[in-house]
Design a protein around this motif. Structure first.
Motif, mmCIF file in Angstrom:
data_model
loop_
_atom_site.group_PDB
_atom_site.id
_atom_site.type_symbol
_atom_site.label_atom_id
_atom_site.label_comp_id
_atom_site.label_asym_id
_atom_site.label_seq_id
_atom_site.Cartn_x
_atom_site.Cartn_y
_atom_site.Cartn_z
ATOM 1 N N ASP A 172 -2.305 2.645 6.538
ATOM 2 C CA ASP A 172 -2.971 3.504 5.566
ATOM 3 C C ASP A 172 -3.039 4.951 6.053
ATOM 4 O O ASP A 172 -2.924 5.908 5.258
ATOM 5 C CB ASP A 172 -4.383 2.989 5.298
ATOM 6 C CG ASP A 172 -4.385 1.726 4.465
ATOM 7 O OD1 ASP A 172 -3.316 1.392 3.892
ATOM 8 O OD2 ASP A 172 -5.428 1.047 4.407
ATOM 9 N N HIS B 95 -0.334 8.048 0.507
ATOM 10 C CA HIS B 95 -1.410 7.979 -0.484
ATOM 11 C C HIS B 95 -2.795 8.169 0.120
ATOM 12 O O HIS B 95 -3.772 8.276 -0.614
ATOM 13 C CB HIS B 95 -1.374 6.608 -1.188
ATOM 14 C CG HIS B 95 -0.065 6.318 -1.846
ATOM 15 N ND1 HIS B 95 0.326 6.879 -3.036
ATOM 16 C CD2 HIS B 95 0.965 5.506 -1.469
ATOM 17 C CE1 HIS B 95 1.518 6.432 -3.389
ATOM 18 N NE2 HIS B 95 1.935 5.593 -2.433
ATOM 19 N N SER C 8 0.825 -1.205 0.000
ATOM 20 C CA SER C 8 0.000 0.000 0.000
ATOM 21 C C SER C 8 0.857 1.252 0.000
ATOM 22 O O SER C 8 0.534 2.255 -0.661
ATOM 23 C CB SER C 8 -0.915 -0.004 1.220
ATOM 24 O OG SER C 8 -1.663 1.180 1.314
ATOM 25 N N TRP C 9 1.972 1.258 0.721
ATOM 26 C CA TRP C 9 2.874 2.417 0.754
ATOM 27 C C TRP C 9 3.514 2.639 -0.607
ATOM 28 O O TRP C 9 3.752 3.787 -1.006
ATOM 29 C CB TRP C 9 3.949 2.209 1.815
ATOM 30 C CG TRP C 9 3.511 2.691 3.177
ATOM 31 C CD1 TRP C 9 2.506 2.215 3.942
ATOM 32 C CD2 TRP C 9 4.102 3.756 3.909
ATOM 33 N NE1 TRP C 9 2.404 2.888 5.116
ATOM 34 C CE2 TRP C 9 3.388 3.862 5.139
ATOM 35 C CE3 TRP C 9 5.150 4.636 3.681
ATOM 36 C CZ2 TRP C 9 3.675 4.811 6.100
ATOM 37 C CZ3 TRP C 9 5.468 5.592 4.647
ATOM 38 C CH2 TRP C 9 4.733 5.674 5.854
ATOM 39 N N SER D 165 0.199 6.538 5.499
ATOM 40 C CA SER D 165 0.707 6.361 4.145
ATOM 41 C C SER D 165 0.616 7.689 3.378
ATOM 42 O O SER D 165 -0.320 8.474 3.588
ATOM 43 C CB SER D 165 -0.101 5.282 3.422
ATOM 44 O OG SER D 165 0.227 5.266 2.046
ATOM 45 N N GLY E 2 -0.163 2.653 -3.253
ATOM 46 C CA GLY E 2 -1.406 3.310 -2.893
ATOM 47 C C GLY E 2 -2.631 2.477 -3.214
ATOM 48 O O GLY E 2 -3.730 3.026 -3.339
#
Length: 387
Positions: free
Chosen positions: A123, A128, A78-79, A126, A82
């Motif tokens: 998240d 994003h 996810s990092w 993050s 995104g």
């Protein structure tokens, strides 16, 4: 059939699941590439695809480790992108299901909640997503559903295992009860046969010895001895036939022996007198009808005691039957003949003790040469109050 194969080869089943999880998307990707021009595969996507395979393949060996590892890879993915890798989400769900199946509810909820919190924090921090984001909610919902399904599966398996264990214990109890009843029936039949046969064979033995002694010296007195032998033989055959007839009955399995109570006591005393045993009989209390079990036990104890007195005594015995308001007491005393030997099979005393116990009574036998031998039995028979 499939469940048995999976249960016998869990690692092979996990490898098959992992192959299907990774192989099907790869085949679909190349099939779509032949028709259209799909998006190019990125390095993180390939890494996620490669890591999803061993995560599912070894999830039965280390389910907790796999869940934590997949959570860490999902945060990393996810990092970088995104986005979420669908195969990693599926792998995390499979791992959460396995953890719930293998472990109690509380530690499972703690672990899955910790992984969910790590995903949300990953998240939130993050680049994003914003600090307050709803992007993790679908993944957390999927993990919660997989965990709930695994917990339900574990409960169902535990319930089925408990039902099977109860059925096994019930079957074992039924088998043990059947064996116990068979043993009890054998003991009761053996006791009845011993009481019937031993007494009459003892009478036949005494009369045969008397006939052998008289045949040369006083042949005119042989016939009474032979008549007693014939009578005893007829009696034992009738009683054996009665026992066999009762055993063949299927409508009342509890009654395996013919009813014979103290009402037949005069006949028994006559038989013993014919066998050479002089019995002094004394009766105390008011004679009354006794319960069937007590009546039969009392008669058999008297019969066996007098038979033992005839075989091992000096030819005399004293019998006392006492009726009280609560019980009937039997006492047989005879002088034990020195040098004649009192050792036998021991089944007679055992049978008398068992009969007294079956009637909730007490039994004792003591004494011997040079003193008298005494048999005492007290059988409860309370007088029923009129209604």
């Amino acid at each position: 059939m499939i469940r048995q194969v999976v249960a016998r080869h869990p690692l092979a089943a996990d490898l098959a699941h992992a192959s299907a999880l990774v192989g099907i998307p790869v085949l679909l990707y190349f099939a779509g590439r032949m028709k259209n021009a799909p998006d190019p595969i990125t390095v993180p996507a390939v890494v996620g695809l490669v890591l999803a395979f061993p995560a599912v393949a070894v999830r039965s060996l280390w389910p907790k480790t796999v869940l934590v590892s997949v959570t860490a890879v999902m945060i990393w993915y996810s990092w970088l992108t995104g986005d979420r890798h669908p195969l990693l989400i599926l792998a995390a769900g499979v791992a959460a299901y396995t953890v719930a199946v293998r472990n109690p509810r509380r530690p499972t909820v703690q672990l899955v909640a910790g992984c969910g919190a790590a995903l949300y924090l990953g998240d939130a921090f993050s680049p994003h997503f914003s600090l307050v984001t709803a992007a993790t909610i679908p993944v957390l919902t999927f993990l919660a559903m997989a965990t709930a399904f695994g917990d339900a599966t574990r409960n169902r398996r535990a319930y089925l295992a408990e039902v099977e264990e109860r059925a096994r214990r019930a079957e074992q109890t039924r088998e043990e009860e059947a064996r116990r009843r068979v043993v009890e029936e054998r003991v009761r039949i053996a006791r009845e046969l011993h009481d019937v046969v031993a007494h009459h064979i003892a009478v036949i033995n005494v009369q045969a010895a008397a006939a052998s002694h008289l045949v040369d010296r006083r042949p005119d007195q042989v016939r009474p001895a032979l008549d007693h032998i014939r009578l005893a033989g007829d009696t034992v055959l009738k009683e054996l036939g009665s026992i066999v007839g009762v055993l063949r009955q299927s409508d009342d399995p509890d009654q395996i022996e013919p009813t014979r109570g103290l009402v037949r006591l005069p006949e028994l005393l006559e038989t013993m007198a014919a066998a050479g045993l002089r019995v002094t009989f004394h009766q105390a209390g008011v004679v009354r009808e006794l319960p069937v079990v007590v009546d039969l036990a009392a008669y058999r104890i008297v019969q066996e005691s007098l038979t033992n007195a005839q075989k091992h005594g000096t030819g005399t015995a004293a019998l006392t039957v006492t009726y009280t308001a609560d019980a009937v007491t039997i006492e047989v005393v005879n002088a034990a003949a020195a040098g004649r030997g009192t050792a036998g099979s021991g089944y007679g005393l055992v049978g008398m003790r068992e009969r007294a116990a079956a009637a909730d009574g007490t039994f004792s036998a003591y004494g011997g040469p040079p003193g008298p031998f005494t048999v005492t039995a007290q059988l409860p028979a309370p007088i029923e109050e009129p209604k």
